[in-house]
Design an enzyme around this catalytic site. Structure first.
Site, PDB file in Angstrom:
ATOM      1  CE  LYS A 168       3.404 -23.684 -44.088  1.00  0.00           C
ATOM      2  NZ  LYS A 168       3.608 -22.547 -42.963  1.00  0.00           N
ATOM      3  NE  ARG A 185       2.204 -18.217 -48.328  1.00  0.00           N
ATOM      4  CZ  ARG A 185       3.244 -18.766 -47.945  1.00  0.00           C
ATOM      5  NH1 ARG A 185       3.553 -19.927 -48.717  1.00  0.00           N
ATOM      6  NH2 ARG A 185       3.919 -18.278 -46.967  1.00  0.00           N
ATOM      7  NE  ARG A 206      11.873 -19.150 -41.125  1.00  0.00           N
ATOM      8  CZ  ARG A 206      10.649 -19.198 -41.400  1.00  0.00           C
ATOM      9  NH1 ARG A 206      10.030 -20.717 -41.889  1.00  0.00           N
ATOM     10  NH2 ARG A 206       9.867 -18.545 -42.041  1.00  0.00           N
ATOM     11  NE  ARG A 247      12.109 -16.815 -45.214  1.00  0.00           N
ATOM     12  CZ  ARG A 247      11.002 -17.739 -45.325  1.00  0.00           C
ATOM     13  NH1 ARG A 247      11.108 -18.885 -45.088  1.00  0.00           N
ATOM     14  NH2 ARG A 247       9.910 -16.956 -45.662  1.00  0.00           N
ATOM     15  NE  ARG A 282       6.435 -14.493 -43.895  1.00  0.00           N
ATOM     16  CZ  ARG A 282       7.603 -15.040 -43.316  1.00  0.00           C
ATOM     17  NH1 ARG A 282       8.448 -14.370 -42.718  1.00  0.00           N
ATOM     18  NH2 ARG A 282       7.631 -16.320 -43.387  1.00  0.00           N
TER      19      ARG A 282
END
Ligand code: ADP
Ligand code: AMP
Ligand code: ZN
Length: 222
Positions: free
Chosen positions: A17, A92, A130, A163, A174
């Site tokens: 996204k 969300r 990531r 992160r 998550r």
């Protein structure tokens, strides 16, 4: 009515996204509004909001609606959002989706909701690989979208970091939170006739061109 264009990008964490939203920003002239980025910015600057958000983000839980919704309301008032916005990571859950409907109602409501599909296994691989630029927030992947020079942002030379919530233990929660709280939005937007689905298991460029085609088809982008 002063119509504005609001896209909501949906998909599991890691679906792409943010990557797609950043590319769309330039092409559409609309700002990306990523609630996760705003929380991280606040955390970096040690604001009250950032410290509150951190306790939830560390566990992969959602930051309370009241705080998140107020933050998006404020963000949408800023001058760069006068034509609309690309929403990434918000809403969300259903309460947030209803709040967004109210916020955008004076401008014609949400325009389109692209849902980017990838498998949960791919989501795990994407998130754990990531890396993000500390200074500009650009997103890389150690294998799928590596920077030219390891650990260094190609845009501004910033340091790339992982992160805290991209570690496997947090990622699993998550994903769980996504299925439990966010996935009902798929039905919510389908019922409103706003959902369009696309296969995210392709190159960043081909996802981007299909996204542009879908937006053009629905006449929400030229
Ligand atoms: P999200 O915002 O949905 O959590 P990101 O845009 O941050 O997802 O992408 C998650 C990770 O996957 C990043 O490391 C990114 O570089 C990588 N990625 C994004 N799109 C693709 C793609 N089409 N193919 C392979 N990797 C991708
Ligand atoms: P993201 O950058 O979208 O992966 O979000 C990172 C984290 O920020 C999430 O795991 C949540 O803790 C928090 N967060 C981001 N967006 C929201 C939202 N719309 N509502 C509640 N919490 C959020
Ligand atoms: Zn950078």
């Amino acid at each position: 009515m002063n119509r504005r264009t609001f896209f909501v990008l949906l998909g599991v964490p890691g679906a792409g996204k943010g990557t797609q939203a950043k590319l769309l920003e330039d092409r559409l002239g609309l700002p990306q509004i990523s609630t996760g980025d705003i929380f991280r910015y606040n955390l970096k600057n040690k604001t009250e909001l950032g410290l509150l958000a951190q306790s939830y983000m560390d566990k992969g839980e959602l930051v309370p609606d009241e705080v998140t919704i107020r933050m998006v309301e404020d963000r949408l008032q800023q001058a760069d959002a006068l034509q609309g916005a690309i929403l990434d990571g918000f809403p969300r859950n259903l309460i947030q989706a209803e709040a967004l409907d109210q916020m955008t109602a004076p401008y014609g409501g949400v325009s389109l909701v692209p849902l980017i599909h990838i498998s949960d296994e791919d989501a795990m691989l994407r998130i754990t690989g990531r890396r993000v630029c500390r200074s500009c927030g650009a997103v890389y992947h150690i294998e799928f979208n590596p920077p030219k020079k390891e650990g260094v942002c190609g845009l501004d030379g910033g340091e790339l970091y992982q992160r805290d919530d991209d570690k496997p233990e947090t990622v699993r929660n998550r994903l769980y939170v996504y299925y439990k709280q966010t996935s009902p939005l798929v039905g919510y937007y389908f019922a409103k006739g706003l959902l369009v689905e696309l296969d995210g298991n392709r190159s960043i460029e081909s996802v981007q061109s299909e996204l542009m085609e879908l937006l053009a088809e629905k006449e929400v982008a030229q």
